[in-house]
Design a protein around this motif. Structure first.
Motif, PDB file in Angstrom:
ATOM      1  N   MET A  18       4.818   7.277   2.089  1.00 23.27           N
ATOM      2  CA  MET A  18       4.932   6.134   2.758  1.00 23.27           C
ATOM      3  C   MET A  18       4.542   4.648   2.075  1.00 23.27           C
ATOM      4  SD  MET A  18       6.662   6.381   5.741  1.00 23.27           S
ATOM      5  CE  MET A  18       6.077   5.118   7.087  1.00 23.27           C
ATOM      6  N   TYR A  19       5.424   3.788   2.082  1.00 24.11           N
ATOM      7  CA  TYR A  19       4.856   2.460   1.579  1.00 24.11           C
ATOM      8  C   TYR A  19       4.806   1.319   2.748  1.00 24.11           C
ATOM      9  CZ  TYR A  19       5.397   4.593  -3.145  1.00 24.11           C
ATOM     10  OH  TYR A  19       5.291   5.567  -4.150  1.00 24.11           O
ATOM     11  N   MET A  22      -4.641   5.493   2.437  1.00 22.12           N
ATOM     12  CA  MET A  22      -4.095   4.326   2.052  1.00 22.12           C
ATOM     13  C   MET A  22      -4.299   3.656   0.512  1.00 22.12           C
ATOM     14  SD  MET A  22      -2.018   3.417   4.625  1.00 22.12           S
ATOM     15  CE  MET A  22      -1.915   1.551   4.563  1.00 22.12           C
ATOM     16  N   ILE A  23      -3.520   3.412  -0.481  1.00 23.02           N
ATOM     17  CA  ILE A  23      -3.679   3.075  -1.620  1.00 23.02           C
ATOM     18  C   ILE A  23      -3.123   1.961  -1.917  1.00 23.02           C
ATOM     19  CG2 ILE A  23      -3.393   3.815  -4.112  1.00 23.02           C
ATOM     20  CD1 ILE A  23      -3.133   6.554  -2.933  1.00 23.02           C
ATOM     21  N   LEU A  64       8.942  -4.575  -3.116  1.00 25.39           N
ATOM     22  CA  LEU A  64       8.220  -3.695  -4.230  1.00 25.39           C
ATOM     23  C   LEU A  64       9.366  -3.046  -4.938  1.00 25.39           C
ATOM     24  CD1 LEU A  64       5.630  -2.541  -5.134  1.00 25.39           C
ATOM     25  CD2 LEU A  64       5.983  -0.671  -3.643  1.00 25.39           C
ATOM     26  N   VAL A  65       9.221  -3.150  -6.115  1.00 27.88           N
ATOM     27  CA  VAL A  65       9.931  -2.601  -7.214  1.00 27.88           C
ATOM     28  C   VAL A  65       9.196  -1.419  -8.038  1.00 27.88           C
ATOM     29  CG1 VAL A  65      11.729  -2.704  -9.289  1.00 27.88           C
ATOM     30  CG2 VAL A  65      11.647  -4.550  -7.532  1.00 27.88           C
ATOM     31  N   ILE A  66       9.687  -0.161  -7.847  1.00 25.61           N
ATOM     32  CA  ILE A  66       9.016   0.856  -8.704  1.00 25.61           C
ATOM     33  C   ILE A  66      10.050   1.276  -9.586  1.00 25.61           C
ATOM     34  CG2 ILE A  66       7.967   3.189  -8.642  1.00 25.61           C
ATOM     35  CD1 ILE A  66       7.691   2.849  -5.278  1.00 25.61           C
ATOM     36  N   SER A  67       9.708   1.382 -11.013  1.00 30.05           N
ATOM     37  CA  SER A  67      10.617   1.658 -11.884  1.00 30.05           C
ATOM     38  C   SER A  67      10.163   2.921 -12.503  1.00 30.05           C
ATOM     39  CB  SER A  67      10.101   0.710 -13.218  1.00 30.05           C
ATOM     40  OG  SER A  67       8.813   0.718 -13.787  1.00 30.05           O
ATOM     41  N   TYR A  73       0.827  -1.105  -0.063  1.00 34.19           N
ATOM     42  CA  TYR A  73       0.058   0.090   0.207  1.00 34.19           C
ATOM     43  C   TYR A  73       0.895   1.195   0.081  1.00 34.19           C
ATOM     44  CZ  TYR A  73      -4.371  -2.727   1.196  1.00 34.19           C
ATOM     45  OH  TYR A  73      -5.093  -3.757   1.290  1.00 34.19           O
ATOM     46  N   LYS A  74       0.303   2.210  -0.449  1.00 31.79           N
ATOM     47  CA  LYS A  74       1.093   3.503  -0.654  1.00 31.79           C
ATOM     48  C   LYS A  74       0.249   4.630  -0.049  1.00 31.79           C
ATOM     49  CE  LYS A  74       1.979   7.458  -4.070  1.00 31.79           C
ATOM     50  NZ  LYS A  74       1.874   7.601  -5.283  1.00 31.79           N
ATOM     51  N   GLN A  75       1.052   5.373   1.100  1.00 32.33           N
ATOM     52  CA  GLN A  75       0.162   6.394   1.696  1.00 32.33           C
ATOM     53  C   GLN A  75       0.943   7.757   1.467  1.00 32.33           C
ATOM     54  OE1 GLN A  75       0.513   6.232   6.149  1.00 32.33           O
ATOM     55  NE2 GLN A  75      -1.801   6.937   6.357  1.00 32.33           N
TER      56      GLN A  75
END
Lengths: 115, 119
Positions: B89-90, B45-46, B77-80, B37-39
């Motif tokens: 925040m993750y 919270m996404i 988690l990989v963010i390209s 989740y991404k905050q």
């Protein structure tokens, strides 16, 4: 429109007051949850509900109560607020079935400050 | 014992670069699910991505991918191609298998990693 809504978004209250946080969802999910978030502690589960007639305590339920008024509505009450209940509160929902079953979708959160 | 461990309190990355956020988990249940989740600073919270314990391939969702190493119990988690809007925040979370009788699958969260993307 948001699928999961929470009211109020922000609330300041005094020690000893009773307050209610409300959650509504239009996702059609059967399961609903209440969490609180404190800095450095992540999210912790307060209560969860499988359906209208099924409500269960989470890991930190003391000082809280809930009501599932309908499938789409789940409210959290603080009967007598205390300062250490100051936190960010989240409602979440999930589906029992489907391709992403049990993925929880969160509302925008309610920031509560207890003085 | 911590069920979910995120050892990086903060990470920095330049725009357009890739970044990996670490997550290790602890469970003896063969059936479980892993979530990210991404905050953002606004607080919501996404949900980003999901990986099931029986999934053969790593999950991908757009610029997000999950590097699932089951034997190591890690789900990074990989963010390209990072973007400024990725600053947030993750949280890594795990759902363990069904508890007897109820079928409830509790979601347990890590403490999060704060990602800052710089121009």
């Amino acid at each position: 429109d948001a699928d999961v809504t929470q009211t109020p978004r922000n609330r300041i209250t005094k020690t000893g007051k009773r307050i209610m946080l409300e959650c509504s969802q239009t996702k059609g999910h059967d399961r609903m949850y209440w969490y609180r978030q404190d800095p450095g502690l992540g999210l912790r589960l307060i209560y969860y509900s499988f359906d209208v007639k099924d409500i269960n305590k989470g890991e930190i339920s003391d000082g809280y109560s809930v009501s599932r008024q309908a499938q789409a509505k789940f409210s959290l009450s603080l009967e007598s607020a205390i300062p250490n209940q100051t936190a960010l509160y989240f409602c979440a929902t999930s589906a029992h079935r489907g391709p992403l079953q049990e993925t929880q979708y969160f509302g925008p959160g309610t920031r509560l400050l207890v003085l | 014992a911590q069920k979910i461990t995120q050892t990086q309190p903060g990470m920095f990355v330049q725009e357009k670069e890739a970044v990996t956020l670490d997550c290790t988990y602890d469970t003896s249940d063969p059936s479980y699910g892993l979530f990210w989740y991404k905050q953002p600073s606004s607080g919501e919270m996404i949900f980003l991505i999901y990986q099931g314990s029986y999934d053969q391939q790593n999950a991908t969702e757009g610029r997000y991918s999950l590097n699932f190493q089951k034997a190591r119990k890690s789900a990074n988690l990989v963010i390209s191609a990072s973007q400024l809007g990725d600053s947030a925040m993750y949280f890594c979370a795990m759902r363990e298998g069904r508890t007897r009788g109820t079928g409830f699958q509790k979601l347990v969260f890590g403490t999060g990693t704060r990602l800052l993307v710089s121009p």
